[in-house]
Design a protein around this motif. Structure first.
Motif, PDB file in Angstrom:
ATOM      1  N   TRP A  20       0.830  -1.206   0.000  1.00 13.26           N
ATOM      2  CA  TRP A  20       0.000   0.000   0.000  1.00 13.26           C
ATOM      3  C   TRP A  20       0.862   1.253   0.000  1.00 13.26           C
ATOM      4  CZ3 TRP A  20      -3.346  -1.920   4.692  1.00 13.26           C
ATOM      5  CH2 TRP A  20      -4.142  -3.002   4.278  1.00 13.26           C
ATOM      6  N   CYS A  21       1.926   1.223   0.806  1.00 15.69           N
ATOM      7  CA  CYS A  21       2.801   2.401   0.904  1.00 15.69           C
ATOM      8  C   CYS A  21       3.524   2.659  -0.413  1.00 15.69           C
ATOM      9  CB  CYS A  21       3.814   2.201   2.030  1.00 15.69           C
ATOM     10  SG  CYS A  21       3.098   2.303   3.695  1.00 15.69           S
ATOM     11  N   ALA A 104      -9.401  -3.617  10.202  1.00 20.98           N
ATOM     12  CA  ALA A 104     -10.533  -3.837   9.303  1.00 20.98           C
ATOM     13  C   ALA A 104     -10.732  -2.661   8.354  1.00 20.98           C
ATOM     14  CB  ALA A 104     -11.806  -4.063  10.112  1.00 20.98           C
ATOM     15  N   GLU A 105     -10.056  -1.539   8.623  1.00 16.12           N
ATOM     16  CA  GLU A 105     -10.211  -0.362   7.776  1.00 16.12           C
ATOM     17  C   GLU A 105      -9.328  -0.470   6.541  1.00 16.12           C
ATOM     18  OE1 GLU A 105     -11.454   3.303  10.448  1.00 16.12           O
ATOM     19  OE2 GLU A 105      -9.741   2.259  11.318  1.00 16.12           O
ATOM     20  N   SER A 106      -9.723   0.218   5.487  1.00 13.15           N
ATOM     21  CA  SER A 106      -9.065   0.054   4.193  1.00 13.15           C
ATOM     22  C   SER A 106      -7.673   0.664   4.160  1.00 13.15           C
ATOM     23  CB  SER A 106      -9.919   0.699   3.097  1.00 13.15           C
ATOM     24  OG  SER A 106      -9.917   2.113   3.246  1.00 13.15           O
ATOM     25  N   GLU A 107      -6.932   0.250   3.116  1.00 10.63           N
ATOM     26  CA  GLU A 107      -5.573   0.765   2.957  1.00 10.63           C
ATOM     27  C   GLU A 107      -5.554   2.273   2.763  1.00 10.63           C
ATOM     28  OE1 GLU A 107      -6.791  -0.763  -1.202  1.00 10.63           O
ATOM     29  OE2 GLU A 107      -7.121  -1.286   0.907  1.00 10.63           O
ATOM     30  N   SER A 108      -6.628   2.834   2.188  1.00  8.58           N
ATOM     31  CA  SER A 108      -6.651   4.281   1.950  1.00  8.58           C
ATOM     32  C   SER A 108      -6.589   5.049   3.265  1.00  8.58           C
ATOM     33  CB  SER A 108      -7.905   4.680   1.169  1.00  8.58           C
ATOM     34  OG  SER A 108      -9.080   4.386   1.910  1.00  8.58           O
ATOM     35  N   HIS A 109      -7.201   4.520   4.304  1.00  9.90           N
ATOM     36  CA  HIS A 109      -7.166   5.195   5.599  1.00  9.90           C
ATOM     37  C   HIS A 109      -5.782   5.107   6.234  1.00  9.90           C
ATOM     38  CE1 HIS A 109     -11.341   6.296   5.771  1.00  9.90           C
ATOM     39  NE2 HIS A 109     -11.726   5.064   5.532  1.00  9.90           N
ATOM     40  N   LEU A 110      -5.137   3.957   6.130  1.00  8.81           N
ATOM     41  CA  LEU A 110      -3.800   3.829   6.700  1.00  8.81           C
ATOM     42  C   LEU A 110      -2.818   4.749   5.983  1.00  8.81           C
ATOM     43  CD1 LEU A 110      -1.809   2.553   8.647  1.00  8.81           C
ATOM     44  CD2 LEU A 110      -1.497   0.678   7.013  1.00  8.81           C
ATOM     45  N   VAL A 111      -2.880   4.770   4.665  1.00  9.45           N
ATOM     46  CA  VAL A 111      -1.996   5.652   3.893  1.00  9.45           C
ATOM     47  C   VAL A 111      -2.253   7.107   4.249  1.00  9.45           C
ATOM     48  CG1 VAL A 111      -1.522   6.531   1.567  1.00  9.45           C
ATOM     49  CG2 VAL A 111      -1.609   4.064   1.981  1.00  9.45           C
TER      50      VAL A 111
END
Length: 213
Positions: A20-21, A104-111
């Motif tokens: 993701w990163c 459980a949250e999407s990769e967009s939130h982590l990024v």
């Protein structure tokens, strides 16, 4: 270039975060990863802009000590964990995490959380928004109108100079007001040592709404 170190003992999770990163815009370089917080203290991870921390458990529950030591050292921490309870989320913000996400949250939130932390900004994903909205802590410090104005403006500005220009006051005055606000929160047992923690406090107390951030 934004850099990160990932503290997580699940290889599949680490591989996902790395992917993701790498695809993020702007990209995030994961300097190192490992199963323990030592990865953030030694080797390449010691110089990372952001620590992505899996909140591991010890005998007494979540390992808040690891988070506190990182925050006390000035590290920008994004907590990413399987735990989705309100108490854990708010405790992490109290300690000084820039954001709190469940796995459980999407990769967009982590990024987005990593990008925000690298820029010294908080980020509120859905799970954290729910925890903040459900908080009913009755201890509210009495803030003056100008203290609230400075606080709100600071949430919208990249710097304290921007706050000073917007309110037509000096930067030193901005610092004074923010120091007073932190002191008042500390005085009711709700420390807010970082900007992210102050955002959490303001949301809890109804001083700002999530859609205003």
């Amino acid at each position: 270039m934004i850099t990160a170190v990932v503290v997580d003992d699940h290889p599949v999770v680490v591989a996902g975060v790395r992917a993701w990163c790498a695809l993020a815009d702007p990209p995030i370089t994961v300097l190192d990863s490992g199963p323990t917080v030592a990865t953030a203290w030694v080797g390449p991870g010691a110089g990372a802009d952001v620590v992505v921390l899996d909140l591991q458990l010890d005998l007494s529950g979540p390992a808040y000590g690891d988070l506190k030591r990182l925050v006390d050292a000035g590290r920008r921490v994004v907590v990413s964990t399987m735990r989705d309870d309100q108490e854990t989320a708010l405790t992490c913000l109290d300690i000084g995490a820039f954001s709190y996400l469940t796995k459980a949250e999407s990769e967009s939130h982590l990024v987005a959380a990593i990008h925000a932390a690298a820029a010294n900004r908080p980020y509120t994903p859905p799970a954290l928004a729910g925890a903040l909205g459900a908080d009913t802590n009755p201890h509210r410090p009495r803030l003056s109108e100008q203290e609230i104005n400075v606080l709100r403006e600071w949430f919208h500005c990249e710097s304290k100079k921007g706050v000073a220009d917007a309110l037509n006051i000096k930067v030193s005055t901005v610092n004074t007001y923010l120091t007073r606000v932190r002191a008042k929160y500390a005085g009711v047992g709700r420390d807010a040592p970082t900007k992210a923690a102050l955002v959490a406090r303001a949301l809890q107390d109804g001083l700002v709404r999530i859609d205003e951030l």
